[in-house]
Design a protein around this motif. Structure first.
Motif, mmCIF file in Angstrom:
data_model
loop_
_atom_site.group_PDB
_atom_site.id
_atom_site.type_symbol
_atom_site.label_atom_id
_atom_site.label_comp_id
_atom_site.label_asym_id
_atom_site.label_seq_id
_atom_site.Cartn_x
_atom_site.Cartn_y
_atom_site.Cartn_z
ATOM 1 N N GLU A 17 1.054 -1.182 -0.023
ATOM 2 C CA GLU A 17 -0.642 -0.365 -0.266
ATOM 3 C C GLU A 17 0.577 1.361 0.710
ATOM 4 O O GLU A 17 2.010 1.065 1.299
ATOM 5 C CB GLU A 17 -0.897 0.390 1.647
ATOM 6 N N TYR A 23 -2.303 0.368 -4.441
ATOM 7 C CA TYR A 23 -1.638 -0.254 -4.045
ATOM 8 C C TYR A 23 -0.134 -1.073 -5.713
ATOM 9 O O TYR A 23 -0.613 -0.060 -6.828
ATOM 10 C CB TYR A 23 -2.576 -2.090 -4.350
ATOM 11 N N PRO A 78 -9.041 -6.035 -10.450
ATOM 12 C CA PRO A 78 -9.522 -4.651 -10.185
ATOM 13 C C PRO A 78 -9.067 -4.323 -8.803
ATOM 14 O O PRO A 78 -8.870 -5.712 -7.840
ATOM 15 C CB PRO A 78 -11.117 -5.205 -10.583
ATOM 16 N N ARG A 79 -8.860 -3.479 -8.120
ATOM 17 C CA ARG A 79 -8.268 -3.113 -6.678
ATOM 18 C C ARG A 79 -9.414 -4.109 -6.095
ATOM 19 O O ARG A 79 -8.391 -4.638 -4.684
ATOM 20 C CB ARG A 79 -8.444 -1.763 -6.748
ATOM 21 N N HIS A 80 -10.789 -4.401 -5.909
ATOM 22 C CA HIS A 80 -11.436 -5.029 -4.956
ATOM 23 C C HIS A 80 -11.233 -6.034 -4.571
ATOM 24 O O HIS A 80 -11.595 -6.943 -3.388
ATOM 25 C CB HIS A 80 -12.765 -4.457 -4.819
ATOM 26 N N LYS A 81 -10.493 -6.674 -6.022
ATOM 27 C CA LYS A 81 -10.211 -7.826 -5.173
ATOM 28 C C LYS A 81 -8.813 -8.835 -5.634
ATOM 29 O O LYS A 81 -8.404 -9.889 -4.911
ATOM 30 C CB LYS A 81 -10.965 -9.126 -7.209
ATOM 31 N N LYS A 82 -7.907 -7.801 -5.541
ATOM 32 C CA LYS A 82 -6.585 -8.343 -5.300
ATOM 33 C C LYS A 82 -6.157 -8.648 -3.559
ATOM 34 O O LYS A 82 -5.515 -9.506 -4.139
ATOM 35 C CB LYS A 82 -5.130 -6.085 -5.467
ATOM 36 N N ASN A 84 -7.781 -10.347 -2.006
ATOM 37 C CA ASN A 84 -8.452 -11.606 -2.029
ATOM 38 C C ASN A 84 -7.606 -12.647 -3.238
ATOM 39 O O ASN A 84 -7.244 -13.761 -2.377
ATOM 40 C CB ASN A 84 -10.025 -12.165 -2.548
#
Length: 90
Positions: A17, A23, A78-82, A84
């Motif tokens: 981060e 990211y 996409p950022r929201h899946k990184k 995971n």
């Protein structure tokens, strides 16, 4: 049991981060040295302009080739899946 030498020879996919909230993903075979280089402004161009504040996740790989493939897969998400991605078995 895994020896310290075997661990240092493996490759790691990492997710940082940055100070701007973004990211940054990369691979290395020496995470501590690579993170220090990023913080010192001697890493990638992106982290020279946007210094990292912390390591969010890591995942070991047996060699550079598999780590590079995983890095490409991670960067395509996409950022929201990184985050995971580091939980999944790929």
């Amino acid at each position: 049991m895994t020896s310290a030498n075997a661990i240092s020879q493996s490759w790691v996919l990492y997710l940082l981060e940055c100070k701007n909230g973004a990211y940054y993903a990369g691979i290395t075979n020496d995470l501590a040295s690579r993170f220090s280089a990023h913080v010192a402004g001697k890493g990638a161009r992106y982290t020279r302009a946007n210094p990292p504040v912390k390591i969010l996740a890591t995942k070991p790989y047996p060699n550079r080739s598999t780590a590079s493939v995983a890095e490409a897969q991670l960067k395509s998400l996409p950022r929201h899946k990184k985050l995971n991605f580091f939980e999944a078995d790929i």
